[in-house]
Design an enzyme around this catalytic site. Structure first.
Site, PDB file in Angstrom:
ATOM      1  N   SER A  20       0.831  -1.214   0.000  1.00 33.66           N
ATOM      2  CA  SER A  20       0.000   0.000   0.000  1.00 33.66           C
ATOM      3  C   SER A  20       0.862   1.259   0.000  1.00 33.66           C
ATOM      4  CB  SER A  20      -0.926   0.014   1.220  1.00 33.66           C
ATOM      5  OG  SER A  20      -0.184  -0.164   2.412  1.00 33.66           O
ATOM      6  N   ASN A 107      -2.300  -2.441  13.085  1.00 35.65           N
ATOM      7  CA  ASN A 107      -3.756  -2.287  12.981  1.00 35.65           C
ATOM      8  C   ASN A 107      -4.248  -1.027  13.692  1.00 35.65           C
ATOM      9  OD1 ASN A 107      -3.540  -4.688  11.670  1.00 35.65           O
ATOM     10  ND2 ASN A 107      -4.424  -5.936  13.310  1.00 35.65           N
ATOM     11  N   HIS A 153     -40.170  22.067 -11.767  1.00 37.81           N
ATOM     12  CA  HIS A 153     -40.201  21.201 -12.956  1.00 37.81           C
ATOM     13  C   HIS A 153     -39.460  21.836 -14.130  1.00 37.81           C
ATOM     14  CE1 HIS A 153     -43.511  19.075 -10.838  1.00 37.81           C
ATOM     15  NE2 HIS A 153     -43.859  20.306 -10.512  1.00 37.81           N
ATOM     16  N   SER A 274     -13.237  26.387 -28.063  1.00 33.58           N
ATOM     17  CA  SER A 274     -13.284  25.154 -28.833  1.00 33.58           C
ATOM     18  C   SER A 274     -12.168  25.189 -29.864  1.00 33.58           C
ATOM     19  CB  SER A 274     -14.642  25.036 -29.523  1.00 33.58           C
ATOM     20  OG  SER A 274     -14.535  24.260 -30.695  1.00 33.58           O
ATOM     21  N   LYS A 280     -17.086  29.663 -29.298  1.00 35.06           N
ATOM     22  CA  LYS A 280     -17.488  28.949 -28.084  1.00 35.06           C
ATOM     23  C   LYS A 280     -16.880  29.495 -26.799  1.00 35.06           C
ATOM     24  CE  LYS A 280     -19.260  24.986 -28.214  1.00 35.06           C
ATOM     25  NZ  LYS A 280     -20.602  24.603 -27.785  1.00 35.06           N
ATOM     26  N   GLU A 287     -18.996  21.876 -15.594  1.00 41.12           N
ATOM     27  CA  GLU A 287     -19.313  20.498 -16.004  1.00 41.12           C
ATOM     28  C   GLU A 287     -18.498  19.490 -15.198  1.00 41.12           C
ATOM     29  OE1 GLU A 287     -19.918  20.282 -20.578  1.00 41.12           O
ATOM     30  OE2 GLU A 287     -18.643  22.014 -20.193  1.00 41.12           O
ATOM     31  N   GLN A 319      -7.495  -2.142   3.932  1.00 37.24           N
ATOM     32  CA  GLN A 319      -6.471  -1.321   3.282  1.00 37.24           C
ATOM     33  C   GLN A 319      -7.057  -0.585   2.066  1.00 37.24           C
ATOM     34  OE1 GLN A 319      -2.261  -2.652   3.070  1.00 37.24           O
ATOM     35  NE2 GLN A 319      -2.662  -2.947   0.899  1.00 37.24           N
ATOM     36  N   LYS A 322      -8.337   3.612   1.742  1.00 36.70           N
ATOM     37  CA  LYS A 322      -7.626   4.888   1.598  1.00 36.70           C
ATOM     38  C   LYS A 322      -7.778   5.536   0.230  1.00 36.70           C
ATOM     39  CE  LYS A 322      -4.553   3.187   4.957  1.00 36.70           C
ATOM     40  NZ  LYS A 322      -5.266   1.881   4.793  1.00 36.70           N
TER      41      LYS A 322
HETATM   42  N1  ARG Z   1      -1.268  -1.279   5.187  1.00 40.76           N
HETATM   43  C1  ARG Z   1      -2.231  -1.718   6.130  1.00 40.76           C
HETATM   44  C2  ARG Z   1      -3.569  -1.015   5.930  1.00 40.76           C
HETATM   45  O1  ARG Z   1      -3.586  -0.018   5.265  1.00 40.76           O
HETATM   46  C3  ARG Z   1      -1.738  -1.496   7.510  1.00 40.76           C
HETATM   47  C4  ARG Z   1      -2.243  -2.477   8.499  1.00 40.76           C
HETATM   48  C5  ARG Z   1      -1.679  -3.818   8.208  1.00 40.76           C
HETATM   49  N2  ARG Z   1      -2.032  -4.743   9.226  1.00 40.76           N
HETATM   50  C6  ARG Z   1      -1.847  -6.044   9.073  1.00 40.76           C
HETATM   51  N3  ARG Z   1      -2.207  -6.795  10.046  1.00 40.76           N
HETATM   52  N4  ARG Z   1      -1.369  -6.561   7.976  1.00 40.76           N
HETATM   53  O2  ARG Z   1      -4.591  -1.421   6.407  1.00 40.76           O
END
Ligand code: ARG
Length: 455
Positions: A20, A107, A153, A274, A280, A287, A319, A322
């Site tokens: 990641s 975690n 409307h 354009s 234009k 948009e 994960q 994000k």
């Molecule tokens: N890269 C992981 C995430 O974004 C971090 C946590 C990883 N934890 C694990 N037990 N592998 O969630």
């Protein structure tokens, strides 16, 4: 990386699907802040020595500088931001680096980092939404008296003021900010110290780390702390609604700046030409602001589906939280900025707005209200009578104000010359003085109240 148990490394595909670092590197500042708070707490609790604590703090500061200077080497083999920083810390300070992970896991670490990031994103978006409100309020004040067709409307309904229309968006954006504020309160709790899922046997102080990171409190349940992502879902839901509001304003701007409407002119700064049609002036920014809602709602939907049915506690699925959040926040931020710029720059054309009021009998309701007020007619009957008068005007190809009194009297004999006092567009908006109504005085009052409430 995984120590004693592992004899060989991951396959290339494993590394690719697992890593990641490509996107969570943007959590570096939050990760370092979290580590510094954790380290200080470990030292205060006597769980690591003061010397090791100082070495770790110093190493983390150096890493922050390296990342900011662009000299830090991110490695995919080290999977994520947490392990990248930890490995560099070991290079810099040696064995003491290994003590930082006491009573912590990735975690709780990632959940902490991400909550800190969402909190910052909420604050940044709130500020931008406020700037958009400022631009809208300013235009609303300038156009408290500018009369335009109000539509339902997409059909002519009743005259309104442009200022009133713009203030509707100020109210919507105000609620968007409220949703972000509500979301922030639930985001702002600390998972740190929940460790992998069960808590820890070390005598840590989760209240101290929570306070150091500006969280309101530590999260109460360690399993919930590491596995909850409703804070992200709620963030994305708030962003989705805000994006939908932006898209509605964007759509109106797209309509208003067509030659058919001609209600506003966008500045050169927010239009494009354009490559083939020299005449234009396309409202591309509007948009695109309108389109951003699609990917933002998509981000929310995607993560909802990732989280659905996930057993406790942490799973690597999480994960995937994000990228959608980063993309949604960036997209909304850009859309708000473009919208604030467009609104600030746009020029209204009151004559075009007035011309648009010629058709569609927008003061028909005023006529019906007159029959109720002056002739004491029940509204339903007044509605019917007015409908007949409108049909007459339509047949003669004129507006209500131009229909001769004798014609109106053929439909309803009680009508007098006084009826014309309510048939102009200006009279119509001036009469809408009820709280929240479009009367210019009310609009000025509302703009002032909005200034006090939001700016
Ligand atoms: N890269 C992981 C995430 O974004 C971090 C946590 C990883 N934890 C694990 N037990 N592998 O969630």
């Amino acid at each position: 990386m995984w120590g004693g148990r592992y004899a060989s490394g991951p396959s290339a595909i494993m590394e690719q699907i697992n890593a990641s670092i490509g996107f969570d590197r943007r959590l570096y500042a939050q990760d370092i802040a979290g580590s510094k708070a954790h380290c200080a707490m470990l030292a205060d609790q006597g769980l690591i020595s003061a010397e090791d604590g100082a070495a770790i703090q110093d190493g983390l500061d150096r890493i922050l500088k390296e990342i900011e200077a662009g000299t830090f080497e991110f490695k995919t083999a080290l999977e994520d931001i947490h392990l990248n920083i930890e490995a560099r810390l070991a290079e810099l300070i040696g064995d003491a680096a290994g003590r930082l992970h006491t009573a912590r896991s990735r975690n709780d670490q990632v959940a902490t980092d991400f909550r800190l990031w969402v909190r910052d994103a909420v604050d940044g978006l709130d500020e931008q939404l406020q700037a958009l409100q400022a631009a809208l309020i300013e235009k609303a004040e300038a156009h408290a008296d500018t009369v335009m067709p109000g539509l339902t409307h997409l059909q002519p309904a009743q005259p309104i003021t442009f200022g009133h229309h713009l203030l509707a968006y100020v109210a919507m954006v105000g609620r968007d900010r409220g949703r972000l504020r509500d979301c922030r309160a639930r985001v702002n709790e600390s998972p740190l110290g929940a460790a992998a899922l069960a808590g820890t046997s070390f005598d840590i102080d989760r209240h101290a780390t929570a306070a150091a990171l500006g969280f309101d409190a530590p999260m109460e349940n360690s399993m919930d702390a590491v596995s909850a992502r409703d804070f992200t879902l709620e963030f994305l839901a708030a962003l989705s609604i805000s994006a939908i509001h932006i898209s509605r304003l964007a759509e109106e701007i797209v309509l208003w700046c067509t030659p058919q409407y001609g209600f506003i002119r966008l500045s050169d700064a927010y239009t494009t030409g354009s490559s083939i049609m020299p005449q234009k002036r396309n409202p591309d920014a509007a948009e695109l602001a309108r389109a951003k809602a699609g990917r933002i709602v998509g981000a929310m939907t995607g993560l909802m589906i990732v989280m659905k049915g996930l057993p406790l506690a942490y799973g690597k699925d999480m994960q995937e939280d994000k990228e959608p959040a980063f993309d949604a926040a960036e997209s909304l931020s850009l859309a708000i900025a473009a919208m604030a710029g467009m609104v600030g720059d746009m020029e209204a054309d009151p004559d075009a707005m007035e011309r648009a009021l010629v058709d569609g009998f927008p003061t028909a309701t005023d006529l019906a209200d007159w029959l109720v007020r002056v002739l004491d007619m029940p509204f339903r009957r007044a509605h019917h009578v007015t409908g007949q008068i409108v049909a007459l005007a339509e047949k003669q190809g004129c507006g209500l104000a131009d229909l001769p009194l004798a014609d109106m009297q053929r439909v309803e004999s009680g009508i007098t010359q006084d009826i014309y006092s309510v048939l102009s567009n200006v009279a119509s908006v001036q009469s809408r003085t009820s709280f929240g109504g479009t009367a210019p005085g009310r609009v000025r009052e509302a703009a002032k109240a909005a200034r006090e409430k939001f700016l």
